[in-house]
Motif scaffolding. Structure first.
Motif, PDB file in Angstrom:
ATOM      1  N   GLU A 197      -8.952  16.914   9.850  1.00 53.85           N
ATOM      2  CA  GLU A 197      -7.551  17.215   9.595  1.00 53.85           C
ATOM      3  C   GLU A 197      -6.734  15.961   9.307  1.00 53.85           C
ATOM      4  O   GLU A 197      -5.854  15.977   8.453  1.00 53.85           O
ATOM      5  N   ASP A 198      -7.021  14.870  10.010  1.00 58.90           N
ATOM      6  CA  ASP A 198      -6.271  13.631   9.796  1.00 58.90           C
ATOM      7  C   ASP A 198      -6.478  13.107   8.380  1.00 58.90           C
ATOM      8  O   ASP A 198      -5.531  12.670   7.726  1.00 58.90           O
ATOM      9  N   GLN A 199      -7.718  13.159   7.900  1.00 60.45           N
ATOM     10  CA  GLN A 199      -7.998  12.698   6.543  1.00 60.45           C
ATOM     11  C   GLN A 199      -7.326  13.599   5.517  1.00 60.45           C
ATOM     12  O   GLN A 199      -6.807  13.117   4.507  1.00 60.45           O
ATOM     13  N   ALA A 200      -7.320  14.885   5.777  1.00 56.54           N
ATOM     14  CA  ALA A 200      -6.675  15.820   4.861  1.00 56.54           C
ATOM     15  C   ALA A 200      -5.168  15.584   4.839  1.00 56.54           C
ATOM     16  O   ALA A 200      -4.548  15.629   3.767  1.00 56.54           O
ATOM     17  N   LYS A 256      -3.646  12.764   5.308  1.00 58.36           N
ATOM     18  CA  LYS A 256      -3.437  11.555   4.516  1.00 58.36           C
ATOM     19  C   LYS A 256      -3.559  11.853   3.024  1.00 58.36           C
ATOM     20  O   LYS A 256      -2.791  11.329   2.218  1.00 58.36           O
ATOM     21  N   ALA A 257      -4.526  12.678   2.653  1.00 64.60           N
ATOM     22  CA  ALA A 257      -4.725  13.025   1.244  1.00 64.60           C
ATOM     23  C   ALA A 257      -3.538  13.810   0.695  1.00 64.60           C
ATOM     24  O   ALA A 257      -3.074  13.552  -0.422  1.00 64.60           O
ATOM     25  N   ARG A 306       3.566  23.050   3.581  1.00 61.44           N
ATOM     26  CA  ARG A 306       2.862  24.335   3.473  1.00 61.44           C
ATOM     27  C   ARG A 306       1.351  24.125   3.433  1.00 61.44           C
ATOM     28  O   ARG A 306       0.598  24.882   4.047  1.00 61.44           O
ATOM     29  N   MET A 307       0.904  23.097   2.708  1.00 64.29           N
ATOM     30  CA  MET A 307      -0.533  22.800   2.661  1.00 64.29           C
ATOM     31  C   MET A 307      -1.053  22.444   4.055  1.00 64.29           C
ATOM     32  O   MET A 307      -2.097  22.929   4.478  1.00 64.29           O
ATOM     33  N   LYS A 308      -0.315  21.604   4.748  1.00 63.89           N
ATOM     34  CA  LYS A 308      -0.743  21.200   6.088  1.00 63.89           C
ATOM     35  C   LYS A 308      -0.764  22.395   7.040  1.00 63.89           C
ATOM     36  O   LYS A 308      -1.666  22.521   7.860  1.00 63.89           O
TER      37      LYS A 308
END
Length: 64
Positions: free
Chosen positions: A15-18, A20-21, A47-49
């Protein structure tokens, strides 16, 4: 199994990498559009997060 379920499975544990992306992608869009759509970009990022489960893990950052 829907596409979003597959996406969530792939992100599980990352989740952390996502995050950041998503942030980096939003920053790129803001840069290319000279901030013209920054409000919409910020909404899309949140919304993505939310969709991939960031807020299912615990409280998000206050004030966002």
């Amino acid at each position: 199994m829907g596409m979003m379920d597959k996406f969530k499975q792939m992100l599980k544990g990352h989740e952390d990498q996502a995050d950041k992306a998503v942030d980096k992608g939003g920053d790129y869009i803001d840069q290319r559009t000279q901030g013209k759509y920054s409000g919409q970009v910020d909404s899309a990022q949140e919304r993505m997060k939310d969709q991939y489960g960031r807020n299912d893990q615990g409280p998000g950052e206050p004030g966002q």
